[in-house]
Design an enzyme around this catalytic site. Structure first.
Site, PDB file in Angstrom:
ATOM      1  N   GLU A 114      74.019  32.379  64.499  1.00  0.00           N
ATOM      2  CA  GLU A 114      75.094  31.853  63.654  1.00  0.00           C
ATOM      3  C   GLU A 114      74.796  32.191  62.189  1.00  0.00           C
ATOM      4  O   GLU A 114      73.652  32.137  61.755  1.00  0.00           O
ATOM      5  CB  GLU A 114      75.177  30.335  63.833  1.00  0.00           C
ATOM      6  CG  GLU A 114      76.212  29.652  62.952  1.00  0.00           C
ATOM      7  CD  GLU A 114      76.134  28.131  63.043  1.00  0.00           C
ATOM      8  OE1 GLU A 114      77.130  27.476  62.723  1.00  0.00           O
ATOM      9  OE2 GLU A 114      75.066  27.605  63.431  1.00  0.00           O
ATOM     10  N   LYS A 132      84.752  28.723  64.677  1.00  0.00           N
ATOM     11  CA  LYS A 132      84.059  27.514  65.129  1.00  0.00           C
ATOM     12  C   LYS A 132      85.006  26.323  65.091  1.00  0.00           C
ATOM     13  O   LYS A 132      85.596  25.996  64.062  1.00  0.00           O
ATOM     14  CB  LYS A 132      82.850  27.274  64.223  1.00  0.00           C
ATOM     15  CG  LYS A 132      81.956  26.110  64.651  1.00  0.00           C
ATOM     16  CD  LYS A 132      80.772  26.008  63.690  1.00  0.00           C
ATOM     17  CE  LYS A 132      79.783  24.911  64.085  1.00  0.00           C
ATOM     18  NZ  LYS A 132      78.643  24.851  63.138  1.00  0.00           N
ATOM     19  N   CYS A 171      77.296  27.058  67.844  1.00  0.00           N
ATOM     20  CA  CYS A 171      76.396  25.945  67.528  1.00  0.00           C
ATOM     21  C   CYS A 171      76.917  24.568  67.959  1.00  0.00           C
ATOM     22  O   CYS A 171      76.833  24.209  69.123  1.00  0.00           O
ATOM     23  CB  CYS A 171      76.063  25.974  66.042  1.00  0.00           C
ATOM     24  SG  CYS A 171      74.527  25.093  65.600  1.00  0.00           S
TER      25      CYS A 171
END
Length: 268
Positions: A43, A109, A143
């Site tokens: 990431e 995300k 994540c």
């Protein structure tokens, strides 16, 4: 579905130094040129996980995306990882899926890590992305998304191979060492509950906020058993995943047939 070679590039990202990170990760990726199908980077691998969006964000026309696309062509493999990308007055933590033919896909995300203020500086995505590679349907995520099983639920589809939406879930992360046990546990849970392979790629080293990272990158089979687990140091490892055990497990243990049907509204 064919056997799929996946390379984990677990590196120590340089803090707010995109040119140094391009040089560093480029050298690591070139080690596996012509020997892999998919290369996974951490990431925000060009900046580290930073809320200083003015310093770290690029545009889609910037050097970061162009570098990923060019490197994917050079090593003849898909290259994926996330970047801080600015669009208008918003910044997104955006995963780029760069193909060797020059094309790419993107995923923003969805879940923003409020404990570090990510939700105040970044915009959240509203659409899942499923990409295909060598017959595999792959769900790339970033994540903190790992903690939200509803968003990641492998849907029930009668017309899909094995009755499900995807065959492999992939997570790129900057997941600090103090929370390494949840990282390891949640990767296993997502594999087991979704009857899929799972790839988790984390970074190592210490970032500009003095947060340490323990790596713990892994490739897990559909019952949560590791095909490989990495340690706390820089490593570049390639693993081949075989579709046969996945399809056999789904046929032998078709829990997807008893899954609850629901509609997800990501705009809420």
């Amino acid at each position: 579905m064919q056997a799929l070679r996946i390379t984990l590039v677990q590196g120590a990202t340089r803090w707010h130094d995109a040119p140094a990170n391009r040089e560093y990760y480029g050298e690591l990726v070139r080690r596996v040129a012509g020997q892999t199908d998919l290369v996974v980077l951490p990431e925000t691998f060009l900046s580290g996980f930073s809320n200083d969006t003015r310093a770290s964000a690029e545009t889609m026309d910037g050097e970061g995306v162009a570098w990923m696309r060019a490197l994917a062509q050079e090593v003849d493999a898909v290259l994926c990882g996330s970047l801080a990308i600015r669009e208008g007055d918003k910044v997104f933590n955006r995963l780029i899926w760069a193909r060797p033919d020059g094309s790419f896909a993107q995923y923003d995300k969805r879940h923003l890590f409020r404990m570090a203020g990510e939700h105040t500086r970044y915009g959240g995505g509203q659409e899942r992305l499923i990409v295909e590679l060598k017959g595999w349907r792959i769900l790339p995520q970033v994540c903190y998304d790992l903690r939200f099983p509803v968003w990641l639920r492998n849907g029930r589809r009668e017309d899909a191979t094995g009755g499900m939406d995807y065959d492999l879930a992939l997570f790129v992360a900057n997941w600090p060492a103090p929370r390494r046990q949840p990282w390891r546990t949640l990767l296993r849970a997502r594999a087991i509950e979704n009857l899929s392979y799972v790839v988790g790629l984390n970074r190592v080293g210490v970032d500009g906020n003095d947060l340490p990272y323990a790596g713990d990158s892994a490739v897990l089979d559909p019952i949560g058993e590791p095909l490989v687990e990495l340690g706390p140091q820089e490593q570049v490892v390639t693993v081949t995943v075989d579709p046969a055990p996945l399809l056999a497990h789904r046929e032998r243990f078709p829990a997807w047939m008893d899954a609850d049907r629901f509609t997800l509204d990501p705009t809420i």
